[in-house]
Design a protein around this motif. Sequence first.
Motif, PDB file in Angstrom:
ATOM      1  N   ALA A 165      -4.417   6.052   2.029  1.00 30.51           N
ATOM      2  CA  ALA A 165      -3.961   5.120   1.000  1.00 30.51           C
ATOM      3  C   ALA A 165      -4.269   5.636  -0.405  1.00 30.51           C
ATOM      4  O   ALA A 165      -3.487   5.409  -1.338  1.00 30.51           O
TER       5      ALA A 165
ATOM      6  N   ILE B 274       0.824  -1.209   0.000  1.00 34.19           N
ATOM      7  CA  ILE B 274       0.000   0.000   0.000  1.00 34.19           C
ATOM      8  C   ILE B 274       0.856   1.257   0.000  1.00 34.19           C
ATOM      9  O   ILE B 274       0.598   2.208  -0.742  1.00 34.19           O
ATOM     10  N   THR B 275       1.889   1.255   0.836  1.00 38.86           N
ATOM     11  CA  THR B 275       2.713   2.461   0.978  1.00 38.86           C
ATOM     12  C   THR B 275       3.779   2.578  -0.094  1.00 38.86           C
ATOM     13  O   THR B 275       4.468   3.602  -0.179  1.00 38.86           O
TER      14      THR B 275
ATOM     15  N   PHE C 232     -10.071   1.461   0.778  1.00 40.25           N
ATOM     16  CA  PHE C 232      -8.885   2.183   1.210  1.00 40.25           C
ATOM     17  C   PHE C 232      -9.259   3.551   1.769  1.00 40.25           C
ATOM     18  O   PHE C 232     -10.177   4.208   1.272  1.00 40.25           O
TER      19      PHE C 232
ATOM     20  N   TYR D 277      -5.185   2.145   6.938  1.00 35.49           N
ATOM     21  CA  TYR D 277      -5.029   2.364   5.498  1.00 35.49           C
ATOM     22  C   TYR D 277      -6.000   1.519   4.671  1.00 35.49           C
ATOM     23  O   TYR D 277      -6.346   1.912   3.560  1.00 35.49           O
TER      24      TYR D 277
END
Length: 380
Positions: A365, A275-276, A361, A329
């Motif tokens: 996110a 995600i990051t 999300f 997130y």
Amino acid sequence: MIKKLTFILLAAGCTQIMYAQSTEKNEKFLENKTLFEELTNVKKKQDKFNLFLNMQGSFDANFRDGFEEGAFKMRQLRIEAKGNINNWLSYRYRQRLNRSNDSSGNIDNLPTSIDIAGIGVKLGKGFSIFAGKQCTAYGGIEFDLNPIEIYEYMSNFMTGLNIGYDINAHQQLNLQILDSRNGSFNKTYGVETEDGEQPAIESGKLPLVYTLNWNGNFNDIFKTRWSASIMNEAKDKNLYYFAFGNELNLNKFNMFLDFMYSKEGIDRKGIMTGITGSMEGHNAFDAGYFSMVTKLNYRFLPKWNAFVKGMYETASVTKASEGIEKGNYRTSWGYLAGIEFYPMETNLHFFVTYVGRSYDFTSRAKVLGQENYSTNRISV
């Protein structure tokens, strides 16, 4: 002709499909018999060798923004041999036939296709040990089920030692020390460095997982499977995992409710890393995951079972770092429903199930490029 028939029946006596993952599970719905016992109504006289074939195959229709793909798939194909040599020594071996046998780079020098390979020794006064590759003693009722009974499955088999203590016939404690992973540190977390360059994260010197597990049985009506675990995956980065499984059996009705939480100094699951957008593999830091899973079964006829299942999970960062904001997130839901038909009441069964997953999300996110989506599958 009679000799051939006798041989076939004896061979069939070694075949059985339904069994528990690591503890003998009391079956409210199914009586656990071998095919030999079904055909002859004669109980086996010895237990030194049992051969199990576990299969789960289906036709899957997958959907994501419309129909995506339809194909036949063998989700589970395992062969297992186990037995009790005498009243204190046992063995168990199980291998997945549809997984690679490559063991190169694995910390325990065993391919991931092998689920279980070890021996059990009863020490007396309630104590026992199992040494070798085995299922981790994490809590949760679903985690202890046979993989062929699960239509969405996560596996976890590691090498090490389990020390068990039976407090009484209905209460058991387990202390387990295992390797915390199968592959190398670099392979697991995707850590790549140039020659002579110091990696941002380093492997711990004792990459082990320590688990304390409690299995409880209260009159076969209410059962518990709780655990607490700690592992040292990377230098100065620990992972803490707690799981609380609870099962209720009421004649034709059966259900379980599992709660799970993990706090990961280095992102073991890899969800927050994805995600990051971390650039060095699975090395997002301070990830937190909370999950709930419940399943309800109703055996409305002797050979028919209906079920519904729900899953809920959050993925978050527990501590802000390097521009990554603290907080949730992603929230995901899973929803399953289906029906099963057991023509023999044991072993063989047919099923149709719907599996849906939704991923939502948060704004944190979405700023990083993530978008909500859903997947659906029908399996027969």
